[in-house]
Design a protein around this motif. Structure first.
Motif, PDB file in Angstrom:
ATOM      1  N   SER A 268       8.476   6.311   6.952  1.00  0.00           N
ATOM      2  CA  SER A 268       9.843   6.086   7.428  1.00  0.00           C
ATOM      3  C   SER A 268      10.862   6.570   6.405  1.00  0.00           C
ATOM      4  CB  SER A 268      10.076   4.616   7.772  1.00  0.00           C
ATOM      5  OG  SER A 268       9.686   3.820   6.703  1.00  0.00           O
ATOM      6  N   ILE A 269      12.044   6.862   6.915  1.00  0.00           N
ATOM      7  CA  ILE A 269      13.097   7.448   6.085  1.00  0.00           C
ATOM      8  C   ILE A 269      14.369   6.634   6.237  1.00  0.00           C
ATOM      9  CG2 ILE A 269      14.522   9.528   5.788  1.00  0.00           C
ATOM     10  CD1 ILE A 269      11.922  10.860   7.268  1.00  0.00           C
ATOM     11  N   TYR A 270      15.040   6.392   5.137  1.00  0.00           N
ATOM     12  CA  TYR A 270      16.332   5.692   5.155  1.00  0.00           C
ATOM     13  C   TYR A 270      17.400   6.633   4.595  1.00  0.00           C
ATOM     14  CZ  TYR A 270      13.987   1.373   6.346  1.00  0.00           C
ATOM     15  OH  TYR A 270      13.264   0.416   7.010  1.00  0.00           O
ATOM     16  N   ILE A 271      18.475   6.768   5.340  1.00  0.00           N
ATOM     17  CA  ILE A 271      19.619   7.555   4.874  1.00  0.00           C
ATOM     18  C   ILE A 271      20.823   6.617   4.858  1.00  0.00           C
ATOM     19  CG2 ILE A 271      21.160   9.523   5.372  1.00  0.00           C
ATOM     20  CD1 ILE A 271      18.354  10.513   4.662  1.00  0.00           C
ATOM     21  N   SER A 272      21.477   6.523   3.721  1.00  0.00           N
ATOM     22  CA  SER A 272      22.582   5.584   3.545  1.00  0.00           C
ATOM     23  C   SER A 272      22.209   4.196   4.068  1.00  0.00           C
ATOM     24  CB  SER A 272      23.844   6.090   4.262  1.00  0.00           C
ATOM     25  OG  SER A 272      24.334   7.210   3.605  1.00  0.00           O
ATOM     26  N   GLY A 273      21.003   3.806   3.794  1.00  0.00           N
ATOM     27  CA  GLY A 273      20.546   2.465   4.160  1.00  0.00           C
ATOM     28  C   GLY A 273      20.136   2.279   5.599  1.00  0.00           C
ATOM     29  N   SER A 274      20.283   3.304   6.438  1.00  0.00           N
ATOM     30  CA  SER A 274      19.882   3.183   7.853  1.00  0.00           C
ATOM     31  C   SER A 274      18.579   3.909   8.089  1.00  0.00           C
ATOM     32  CB  SER A 274      20.940   3.776   8.786  1.00  0.00           C
ATOM     33  OG  SER A 274      22.122   3.060   8.643  1.00  0.00           O
ATOM     34  N   LYS A 275      17.701   3.261   8.819  1.00  0.00           N
ATOM     35  CA  LYS A 275      16.409   3.886   9.127  1.00  0.00           C
ATOM     36  C   LYS A 275      16.628   5.017  10.120  1.00  0.00           C
ATOM     37  CE  LYS A 275      11.732   2.658  10.416  1.00  0.00           C
ATOM     38  NZ  LYS A 275      10.803   1.616  10.824  1.00  0.00           N
TER      39      LYS A 275
ATOM     40  N   GLY B 202       0.807  -1.233   0.000  1.00  0.00           N
ATOM     41  CA  GLY B 202       0.000   0.000   0.000  1.00  0.00           C
ATOM     42  C   GLY B 202       0.829   1.267   0.000  1.00  0.00           C
ATOM     43  N   ARG B 203       2.144   1.109   0.115  1.00  0.00           N
ATOM     44  CA  ARG B 203       3.022   2.278   0.289  1.00  0.00           C
ATOM     45  C   ARG B 203       3.884   2.525  -0.955  1.00  0.00           C
ATOM     46  NH1 ARG B 203       1.489  -0.178   4.697  1.00  0.00           N
ATOM     47  NH2 ARG B 203       1.414   0.968   6.674  1.00  0.00           N
ATOM     48  N   MET B 204       4.306   3.751  -1.078  1.00  0.00           N
ATOM     49  CA  MET B 204       5.198   4.096  -2.195  1.00  0.00           C
ATOM     50  C   MET B 204       6.581   4.443  -1.645  1.00  0.00           C
ATOM     51  SD  MET B 204       2.756   6.071  -4.787  1.00  0.00           S
ATOM     52  CE  MET B 204       1.140   5.371  -5.129  1.00  0.00           C
ATOM     53  N   ILE B 205       7.574   4.330  -2.498  1.00  0.00           N
ATOM     54  CA  ILE B 205       8.929   4.751  -2.116  1.00  0.00           C
ATOM     55  C   ILE B 205       9.401   5.819  -3.093  1.00  0.00           C
ATOM     56  CG2 ILE B 205      11.357   4.012  -1.995  1.00  0.00           C
ATOM     57  CD1 ILE B 205      10.521   1.486  -0.641  1.00  0.00           C
ATOM     58  N   LEU B 206       9.918   6.900  -2.524  1.00  0.00           N
ATOM     59  CA  LEU B 206      10.512   7.983  -3.330  1.00  0.00           C
ATOM     60  C   LEU B 206      11.943   8.213  -2.877  1.00  0.00           C
ATOM     61  CD1 LEU B 206       7.299   8.933  -2.922  1.00  0.00           C
ATOM     62  CD2 LEU B 206       8.146  10.955  -4.091  1.00  0.00           C
ATOM     63  N   PRO B 207      12.804   8.663  -3.785  1.00  0.00           N
ATOM     64  CA  PRO B 207      14.129   9.103  -3.322  1.00  0.00           C
ATOM     65  C   PRO B 207      13.911  10.300  -2.393  1.00  0.00           C
ATOM     66  CG  PRO B 207      13.764   9.789  -5.601  1.00  0.00           C
ATOM     67  CD  PRO B 207      12.604   8.912  -5.225  1.00  0.00           C
ATOM     68  N   THR B 208      14.760  10.455  -1.399  1.00  0.00           N
ATOM     69  CA  THR B 208      14.589  11.606  -0.497  1.00  0.00           C
ATOM     70  C   THR B 208      14.699  12.901  -1.299  1.00  0.00           C
ATOM     71  OG1 THR B 208      16.929  11.345  -0.002  1.00  0.00           O
ATOM     72  CG2 THR B 208      15.378  10.634   1.710  1.00  0.00           C
ATOM     73  N   TRP B 209      14.102  13.953  -0.756  1.00  0.00           N
ATOM     74  CA  TRP B 209      14.201  15.276  -1.373  1.00  0.00           C
ATOM     75  C   TRP B 209      15.645  15.767  -1.276  1.00  0.00           C
ATOM     76  CZ3 TRP B 209       9.857  15.052  -3.605  1.00  0.00           C
ATOM     77  CH2 TRP B 209       8.655  14.803  -2.953  1.00  0.00           C
ATOM     78  N   VAL B 210      16.041  16.568  -2.218  1.00  0.00           N
ATOM     79  CA  VAL B 210      17.340  17.237  -2.155  1.00  0.00           C
ATOM     80  C   VAL B 210      17.049  18.719  -1.962  1.00  0.00           C
ATOM     81  CG1 VAL B 210      19.465  17.783  -3.402  1.00  0.00           C
ATOM     82  CG2 VAL B 210      18.411  15.521  -3.661  1.00  0.00           C
TER      83      VAL B 210
ATOM     84  N   LEU C 130      23.127   6.193  -3.447  1.00  0.00           N
ATOM     85  CA  LEU C 130      22.912   6.020  -2.014  1.00  0.00           C
ATOM     86  C   LEU C 130      21.476   5.565  -1.745  1.00  0.00           C
ATOM     87  CD1 LEU C 130      24.614   9.174  -0.422  1.00  0.00           C
ATOM     88  CD2 LEU C 130      25.363   6.777  -0.236  1.00  0.00           C
ATOM     89  N   ALA C 131      21.330   4.712  -0.740  1.00  0.00           N
ATOM     90  CA  ALA C 131      19.991   4.262  -0.337  1.00  0.00           C
ATOM     91  C   ALA C 131      19.371   5.325   0.561  1.00  0.00           C
ATOM     92  CB  ALA C 131      20.089   2.914   0.364  1.00  0.00           C
ATOM     93  N   ASN C 132      19.079   6.472  -0.058  1.00  0.00           N
ATOM     94  CA  ASN C 132      18.415   7.590   0.621  1.00  0.00           C
ATOM     95  C   ASN C 132      17.015   7.702   0.029  1.00  0.00           C
ATOM     96  OD1 ASN C 132      20.990   7.925   1.581  1.00  0.00           O
ATOM     97  ND2 ASN C 132      21.050  10.135   1.295  1.00  0.00           N
ATOM     98  N   PHE C 133      16.029   7.241   0.782  1.00  0.00           N
ATOM     99  CA  PHE C 133      14.656   7.246   0.251  1.00  0.00           C
ATOM    100  C   PHE C 133      13.679   7.275   1.409  1.00  0.00           C
ATOM    101  CE2 PHE C 133      16.160   2.869   0.602  1.00  0.00           C
ATOM    102  CZ  PHE C 133      15.158   2.273   1.353  1.00  0.00           C
ATOM    103  N   PHE C 134      12.418   7.561   1.078  1.00  0.00           N
ATOM    104  CA  PHE C 134      11.393   7.446   2.132  1.00  0.00           C
ATOM    105  C   PHE C 134      10.231   6.593   1.670  1.00  0.00           C
ATOM    106  CE2 PHE C 134      10.576  11.746   0.293  1.00  0.00           C
ATOM    107  CZ  PHE C 134       9.254  11.604  -0.123  1.00  0.00           C
ATOM    108  N   ILE C 135       9.608   5.974   2.673  1.00  0.00           N
ATOM    109  CA  ILE C 135       8.423   5.147   2.432  1.00  0.00           C
ATOM    110  C   ILE C 135       7.224   5.977   2.868  1.00  0.00           C
ATOM    111  CG2 ILE C 135       7.278   2.945   2.946  1.00  0.00           C
ATOM    112  CD1 ILE C 135      10.036   1.851   3.812  1.00  0.00           C
ATOM    113  N   THR C 136       6.232   6.084   2.006  1.00  0.00           N
ATOM    114  CA  THR C 136       5.057   6.885   2.354  1.00  0.00           C
ATOM    115  C   THR C 136       4.106   6.067   3.232  1.00  0.00           C
ATOM    116  OG1 THR C 136       3.722   6.114   0.491  1.00  0.00           O
ATOM    117  CG2 THR C 136       5.159   8.033   0.094  1.00  0.00           C
TER     118      THR C 136
END
Ligand code: NIG
Ligand code: FE
Length: 410
Positions: A402-409, A66-74, A376-382
């Motif tokens: 949730s947000i992942y930065i460099s693969g870490s939540k 049910g969720r989407m993933i986007l790259p984090t905003w810059v 980089l695994a910088n993304f967020f889950i809606t």
């Protein structure tokens, strides 16, 4: 360590082949994949694809139904290192004073400079780190931060050292911009040349010596720095390898874009007032136009004519301009909403502008801005949402789960 994200309703901004930015009509294409997986290893994206081909194993599996993933905003334009606030000026503006009138009375940037000069390095660092953490929680996964509230050799260096410490202590990519030419300090009120000499002969060499800046900025505007001042400062900065990103055309079109482009500026930011000639200059360049709609919102000034820019087949990026005077907010979600509501950008254009094009505006296209293998695994889950249009539509709401930065939540 591998982490596998499964059953993603839609993976947004998937770029199979790397691109540095997108322009014109191409901006309304937002590449996505439905019902997918995303595989990351340590800090990097290593694979993605249809759930039909989902890998059998991973160290950790996260179900994203049910969720989407986007790259984090810059966020390619911020001033998050500042001291105190300017809430009194906010009230003064409500009571009828203009931003210009407040600045002419010694408020504005000079007010923030006075506060910053009287704040210790540690206190400044703490306040800035708190803001950085807050914007990361809002989905920002790479950021540019400017100096420019120091306006003395000592305090400009203090600001840039705060940014350096943030770079050391946080994993999100951070770029530092030297903005000594943000305003003429009161000590140099009748001697602007003296202040420019200080920037060129004292600040720049020290900053370069300690490797404290990635870019240089000038506030090219009536009452601040002229086109000739800008040209002089950019020339000097070039000797230290600093590429320009400049504040220009916020209140007046005085010809700064031509000069910025001549100096191969990476970006020209603000552009609330934009002439046909300015557009022609940007068209002949590799310079990214950057709109800052939450500044227009807060000050009640015109919005950057994004449609005119895109229709001229140019690219555009979006940023917050987070600062205590003109934009006390670092919320990229709100910026993306405003871009749709006020700049009449389509959701696809706004998302492209806040990710891939914004990454270009800070020279980070190889690391962030899209879901691509090797980035980089910088993304967020809606949160569960019906479509990506729902993000800008639900302005003011936080739809990030949730947000992942460099693969870490986070
Ligand atoms: O980008 N316009 C110049 N600089 C900032 C605002 C500075 C301030 O008011 O403190 C901006 O809007
Ligand atoms: Fe700014």
């Amino acid at each position: 360590m591998t982490q596998l994200f499964t059953n993603i309703k839609e993976l947004i901004q998937v770029r199979e082949t790397p691109i540095s930015f997108i322009s014109g009509t191409a901006m309304s294409e937002l590449p996505t994949l439905k019902n997918t997986f995303l595989l990351i290893e340590n800090e990097s994206i290593i694979d993605y694809g249809s759930m039909a081909n989902v890998p059998k194993q991973a160290d950790e599996i996260i179900d994203c139904s049910g969720r989407m993933i986007l790259p984090t905003w810059v966020d390619s334009h911020t001033h998050i290192v500042f001291a105190g606030n300017r809430e009194q000026e906010f009230v003064d503006r409500i009571n009828g004073l203009s931003y210009e009138e407040i600045a002419n009375k010694g408020g504005g940037i000079l007010n923030s400079a006075k506060k910053l000069q009287n704040t210790s390095f540690d206190d400044l660092y703490k306040a800035s780190a708190k803001r950085l953490e807050a914007v990361i929680k809002l989905g920002t996964g790479a950021i540019e931060i400017k100096s420019g509230y120091g306006l003395t050799v000592e305090s400009e260096l203090k600001m840039l050292k705060v940014i350096k410490k943030l770079k050391e202590n946080y994993t999100i990519p951070i770029k530092a911009t030297f903005l000594g030419a943000h305003a003429v300090p009161s000590e140099f009120k009748n001697n602007k040349k003296g202040y420019i000499d200080l920037i060129i002969n004292e600040m720049l060499p020290k900053i370069a010596d300690e490797n404290l800046a990635d870019f240089v900025d000038v506030f090219c505007e009536k009452g601040y720095f002229t086109v000739e001042d800008t040209d002089q400062i950019l020339k000097a900065a070039k000797n230290y390898g600093l590429q320009p990103k400049i504040h220009v055309n916020q209140f007046n079109a005085i010809g700064g874009i031509k000069t910025a482009v001549a100096h191969k500026a990476l970006s020209v930011d603000h552009l609330e007032v934009l002439t046909h000639e300015d557009i022609t200059h940007i068209k002949s360049s590799e310079t990214m136009p950057v709109a800052l709609p939450s500044c227009s919102f807060f000050l009640g000034i015109p919005y950057t004519p994004a449609r005119k820019i895109i229709d001229a087949n140019l690219p555009i990026a979006l940023a917050t301009d987070y600062n205590p005077g003109s934009t006390p907010s670092g919320n990229m979600n709100f910026v993306v909403s405003l871009a749709c509501i006020k700049l009449k950008m389509k959701p696809e254009e706004a998302i492209n502008a806040a990710t891939i094009n914004a990454a270009y505006a800070v020279n980070l296209s190889d690391k962030v801005g899209s879901i691509s293998r090797g980035k980089l695994a910088n993304f967020f889950i809606t949160k569960p949402i019906s479509s990506y249009n729902f993000l800008p539509y639900s302005f003011g709401e936080n739809l990030i789960e949730s947000i992942y930065i460099s693969g870490s939540k986070v």
